[in-house]
Scaffold this motif. Structure first.
Motif, short mmCIF file in Angstrom:
data_model
loop_
_atom_site.label_atom_id
_atom_site.label_comp_id
_atom_site.label_asym_id
_atom_site.label_seq_id
_atom_site.Cartn_x
_atom_site.Cartn_y
_atom_site.Cartn_z
N ILE A 75 -7.84 14.58 -2.44
CA ILE A 75 -7.36 13.21 -2.64
C ILE A 75 -7.51 12.42 -1.35
CG2 ILE A 75 -5.68 13.95 -4.37
CD1 ILE A 75 -3.52 13.20 -2.20
N SER A 76 -7.59 11.11 -1.50
CA SER A 76 -7.49 10.23 -0.35
C SER A 76 -6.62 9.06 -0.76
CB SER A 76 -8.87 9.77 0.13
OG SER A 76 -9.49 8.99 -0.84
N GLY A 77 -5.97 8.50 0.21
CA GLY A 77 -5.06 7.40 -0.06
C GLY A 77 -4.38 6.95 1.21
N ARG A 78 -3.15 6.46 1.06
CA ARG A 78 -2.40 5.97 2.21
C ARG A 78 -0.99 6.53 2.19
NH1 ARG A 78 0.89 1.89 0.26
NH2 ARG A 78 0.26 1.09 -1.75
N ILE A 79 -0.41 6.66 3.35
CA ILE A 79 0.97 7.13 3.47
C ILE A 79 1.89 5.95 3.25
CG2 ILE A 79 2.70 8.08 5.02
CD1 ILE A 79 0.46 9.60 6.40
N GLN A 80 2.93 6.19 2.45
CA GLN A 80 3.93 5.14 2.21
C GLN A 80 5.31 5.77 2.40
OE1 GLN A 80 3.49 2.23 -1.04
NE2 GLN A 80 5.36 3.12 -1.85
N THR A 81 6.13 5.14 3.22
CA THR A 81 7.49 5.62 3.44
C THR A 81 8.47 4.69 2.78
OG1 THR A 81 7.69 4.42 5.52
CG2 THR A 81 6.89 6.68 5.65
N GLY A 82 9.65 5.20 2.49
CA GLY A 82 10.69 4.39 1.88
C GLY A 82 12.03 5.08 2.02
N SER A 83 13.04 4.47 1.46
CA SER A 83 14.38 5.07 1.50
C SER A 83 15.20 4.51 0.34
CB SER A 83 15.06 4.77 2.83
OG SER A 83 15.29 3.38 2.95
N TYR A 84 16.23 5.26 -0.01
CA TYR A 84 17.17 4.83 -1.03
C TYR A 84 18.50 5.52 -0.75
CZ TYR A 84 16.24 9.34 -3.29
OH TYR A 84 16.10 10.66 -3.55
N THR A 85 19.56 5.01 -1.34
CA THR A 85 20.88 5.61 -1.21
C THR A 85 21.17 6.37 -2.49
OG1 THR A 85 21.57 3.78 0.21
CG2 THR A 85 23.31 5.16 -0.75
N ASN A 86 21.43 7.67 -2.37
CA ASN A 86 21.68 8.47 -3.57
C ASN A 86 23.09 8.24 -4.10
OD1 ASN A 86 23.43 10.09 -2.05
ND2 ASN A 86 22.02 11.82 -1.93
N LYS A 87 23.42 8.92 -5.20
CA LYS A 87 24.70 8.69 -5.87
C LYS A 87 25.90 9.10 -5.02
CE LYS A 87 24.45 13.07 -8.33
NZ LYS A 87 24.40 13.71 -9.62
N ASP A 88 25.67 9.92 -3.98
CA ASP A 88 26.74 10.32 -3.07
C ASP A 88 26.87 9.39 -1.87
OD1 ASP A 88 27.26 12.55 -4.69
OD2 ASP A 88 25.74 13.73 -3.64
N GLY A 89 26.07 8.31 -1.86
CA GLY A 89 26.12 7.35 -0.78
C GLY A 89 25.33 7.75 0.45
#
Length: 147
Positions: A75-89
């Protein structure tokens, strides 16, 4: 520049879901086990990194139809980062490869080595690059595919 190329084996079949809305789109998620070259653990076993990949739309449909656990893919592509807050905060950080091109790294059945279905999100380019067919010298008019 944000570009990554990986070859590894699928750890499981792709998980495919479809978006909601006017135009439903396939979203395929899969994980590649990518060997670390030259690195071995204490038991002399090859170590691997497990890389999360996501393919959208036609690329997602391709992965759903053709990719299965254990297959070696490129595969080829691009790196993507992110974040979220889970149900435990707790804030969870993510890193995914957004797939732009994907293909089989191994041949299968009657397919010659190095060949096989290939999927890309880029338009096909002619071998000449100007949109014209390359005609070898010395052909007569009767040999041409058009008249």
């Amino acid at each position: 520049m944000n570009r990554v190329i990986l070859m590894g084996r699928l750890t499981r079949d792709p998980d495919v879901r479809y978006s909601q809305g006017e135009r439903a789109m396939a979203i395929a998620r899969y994980t590649l086990a990518v060997d670390r070259r030259g690195r071995r653990n204490q038991d002399s076993e090859q170590t691997a990194d497990f890389i999360n990949c996501v393919a959208f739309d036609k690329a997602g449909e391709f992965a759903e139809k053709y990719f299965k656990q254990g297959m070696r893919v490129l595969i080829s592509g691009r790196i993507q980062t992110g974040s979220y807050t889970n149900k435990d905060g707790v804030k969870v950080y993510t890193t995914d490869i957004v797939v732009e091109d994907q293909e089989f790294a191994d041949s299968k059945g009657a397919t010659a080595p190095g060949e096989g279905p290939r999927q890309t999100n880029r338009p096909e380019q002619s071998s000449v690059g100007d949109g014209f067919m390359n005609i070898p010298d010395g052909l007569e008019d009767d040999d041409l595919p058009f008249n």
